[in-house]
Design an enzyme around this catalytic site. Structure first.
Site, PDB file in Angstrom:
ATOM      1  N   GLU A   1      28.725  -6.628   2.205  1.00 39.15           N
ATOM      2  CA  GLU A   1      27.239  -5.918   2.663  1.00 39.15           C
ATOM      3  C   GLU A   1      26.395  -6.760   3.506  1.00 39.15           C
ATOM      4  O   GLU A   1      26.325  -7.859   3.326  1.00 39.15           O
ATOM      5  CB  GLU A   1      26.775  -5.453   1.477  1.00 39.15           C
TER       6      GLU A   1
ATOM      7  N   LEU B   1      16.055 -16.810  16.239  1.00 37.02           N
ATOM      8  CA  LEU B   1      15.692 -18.161  16.840  1.00 37.02           C
ATOM      9  C   LEU B   1      14.239 -18.400  16.575  1.00 37.02           C
ATOM     10  O   LEU B   1      13.385 -18.906  17.465  1.00 37.02           O
ATOM     11  CB  LEU B   1      15.996 -18.051  18.378  1.00 37.02           C
TER      12      LEU B   1
ATOM     13  N   ALA C   1      11.403 -20.374  15.090  1.00 37.19           N
ATOM     14  CA  ALA C   1      11.116 -21.584  14.263  1.00 37.19           C
ATOM     15  C   ALA C   1      10.086 -21.090  13.211  1.00 37.19           C
ATOM     16  O   ALA C   1       9.263 -20.579  13.431  1.00 37.19           O
ATOM     17  CB  ALA C   1      10.679 -22.716  15.283  1.00 37.19           C
TER      18      ALA C   1
ATOM     19  N   CYS D   1      20.120 -14.962  -0.196  1.00 34.92           N
ATOM     20  CA  CYS D   1      21.423 -15.004   0.451  1.00 34.92           C
ATOM     21  C   CYS D   1      21.839 -16.616   1.279  1.00 34.92           C
ATOM     22  O   CYS D   1      22.557 -17.191   0.778  1.00 34.92           O
ATOM     23  CB  CYS D   1      21.683 -14.047   1.222  1.00 34.92           C
TER      24      CYS D   1
END
Ligand code: UDX
Ligand code: UDX
Length: 430
Positions: free
Chosen positions: A151, A250, A252, A260
């Site tokens: 999943e 991307l 920061a 997870c």
């Protein structure tokens, strides 16, 4: 199809709701009686946009039920989804005891041919383990197949992700078994990938670890930007415009948290180590991620050397916006470090304060962002909830003791807050 979902956590509950909504007959079972009772009272155990509406509608229409009666759940199903948790052990290895227990539960009740689907995130080889355990425990000569169907949903957008996945991955022992499972997903119209069980298991860890690598990469670039006065947001935009790189993941900030990425990266490091292939790249990904909070807290302490006599207003506690999940939330590390220095914390999060209070009972929880910022030495933004983006900066300046902002997620436009009279620290922006 008649389905049984074992485990009603983030993955199990969303899986049950979505398959019911697609017209299947779903029995969702869990060992946690309290959770099941709460679901039967239509109280969702987690905050997830759109979930309550979908679950209650499908309960009303009789397509999904919740119980602890695993016996009927398993015996009445053609396809069984294992969605129990797979937490990390101290050395990063994945704890498969819940998976094994679910497999035993299924084996003991196998009353006819069934497809057993691993939806939990599990290390390569777990499909084999599940097959072994069911073979050892079954008391009839009924056949079964084990499939890996990872999943990819994200918390906060779980329903949308489950209904509109970038791809459906099916790792099956034969094409026939894969096609049977594909029927369940056919109406979604999403790209499908059929492969073997082991490859499907690796796809999930490789994907999460790659995304985590992207985040650590941009955070390392942010550190360089800080040193030379460059702007990491512009750098990420420039990189992301290249289709081969892509603009997502991307941002920061304070690094990745949640249930997870941190555990999946450690698990892949552990698996590759066990196989004799050191994954040193991923070890650096973890190291960079672990340094994010230390680096951020150092900046706070540099600016406020008398940190022990300061009060900070923390905005956002959940590990990311649109969830009440506090697992591996950066707020916990930041607040623990600051309070260890003697600082006091006033905090606000739109939905995760009850969960946060279990981890951090001794800080002050506030009614809203303005309340949290009243009388504080500095504002600290930890989670980028949308409602923090358009706060009334004039009003905030009037409430705070000193107008200082530490923005851990680059929520604000530096020019705007500085011209409003704030001293502003953000990530990788000069
Ligand atoms: C999921 C995945 O399954 C995990 O592998 C992935 O890495 C993250 O997402 P999640 O749904 O977040 O985990 O887990 P959690 O919220 O802990 O829920 C698991 C549920 O399974 C709990 O409600 C627990 O009571 C239940 N459970 C556990 C069982 O029903 N039977 C068991 O034997 C063990
Ligand atoms: C992740 C995967 O995206 C999903 O496919 C998988 O099924 C489960 O794990 P989730 O943990 O819910 O989903 O959230 P995600 O949006 O991926 O964010 C994970 C962490 O990375 C958060 O702490 C988030 O703040 C951080 N992050 C994400 C960044 O720091 N920068 C980014 O650019 C993106």
């Amino acid at each position: 199809m008649r389905l049984c979902v074992i485990g009603s956590g983030y993955v199990g509950l969303v899986t049950a709701a979505v398959f019911a909504d697609l017209g299947n007959d779903v029995a969702c079972v869990d060992v946690d009686e309290k959770k099941i009772e709460s679901l039967n009272n239509r109280i969702m155990p987690i905050y997830e946009p759109g979930l309550e509406e979908m679950v209650t509608r499908n309960m009303d229409e009789g397509r999904v039920s919740f119980s602890t009666d695993v016996d009927s759940g398993v015996k009445g199903a053609d396809v069984i989804f294992i969605c129990v948790g797979t937490p990390p052990k101290d050395d990063g290895e994945t704890d498969l005891s819940y998976i094994e227990s679910a497999a035993r539960t299924i084996g003991e009740r196998l009353n006819g041919y069934k497809i057993i689907v691993n939806k939990s995130t599990v290390p390569v080889g777990t499909g084999d383990l599940v097959r072994r355990v069911i073979n050892e425990t079954k008391t009839t000569d009924a056949n079964f197949d084990v499939v890996s169907n990872p999943e990819f949903l994200r918390e906060g957008s779980a329903i949308g992700d489950a209904l509109n996945p970038d791809r459906v991955v099916i790792g099956a022992p034969t094409k026939e078994v894969a096609v049977k499972l594909l029927e369940l997903y056919a109406t979604l119209g999403s790209p499908m990938l059929i492969t073997d069980v082991e490859s499907a298991e690796i796809i999930k860890y490789a994907s999460n670890s790659f995304l985590a690598t992207k985040i650590s990469f941009i955070n390392a670039i942010a550190d360089i930007c800080e040193k030379v006065g460059a702007n990491v947001n512009d750098v990420a935009k420039g990189m992301g415009a290249d289709k081969r790189i892509g603009k997502d993941f991307l941002n920061a900030g304070l690094g990745f948290g949640g249930s997870c990425f941190p555990k999946d990266v450690l698990s892949l490091i552990h698996t590759s180590g066990k196989l004799g292939a050191e994954f040193s790249l991923l070890k650096e990904v973890v190291k960079i991620n672990e340094e994010r909070v230390n680096h951020f807290v150092h900046r706070v302490v540099d600016r406020f050397p008398d940190v022990g006599s300061c009060t900070f207003g923390v905005l956002g506690l959940a590990f990311k916006p649109d969830t009440d999940d506090m697992r591996e939330a950066k707020s916990i590390d930041i607040i623990k470090q600051l309070t260890a220095h003697g600082a006091k914390i006033r905090a606000f999060d739109p939905v995760s304060m009850d969960n946060a209070a279990k981890e951090m009972p001794d800080i002050t929880y506030c009614d809203n962002a303005y309340d949290a910022l009243t009388g504080v030495d500095a504002m600290i933004v930890v989670t980028e909830w949308r409602e923090f983006k358009l706060l009334d900066m004039e009003r905030i300046k009037g409430l705070m003791k000193t107008p200082v902002i530490f923005d851990g997620r680059n929520v604000y436009d530096a020019g705007r807050v500085r011209s409003a009279g704030f001293e502003y620290f953000s990530i990788g922006r000069g």
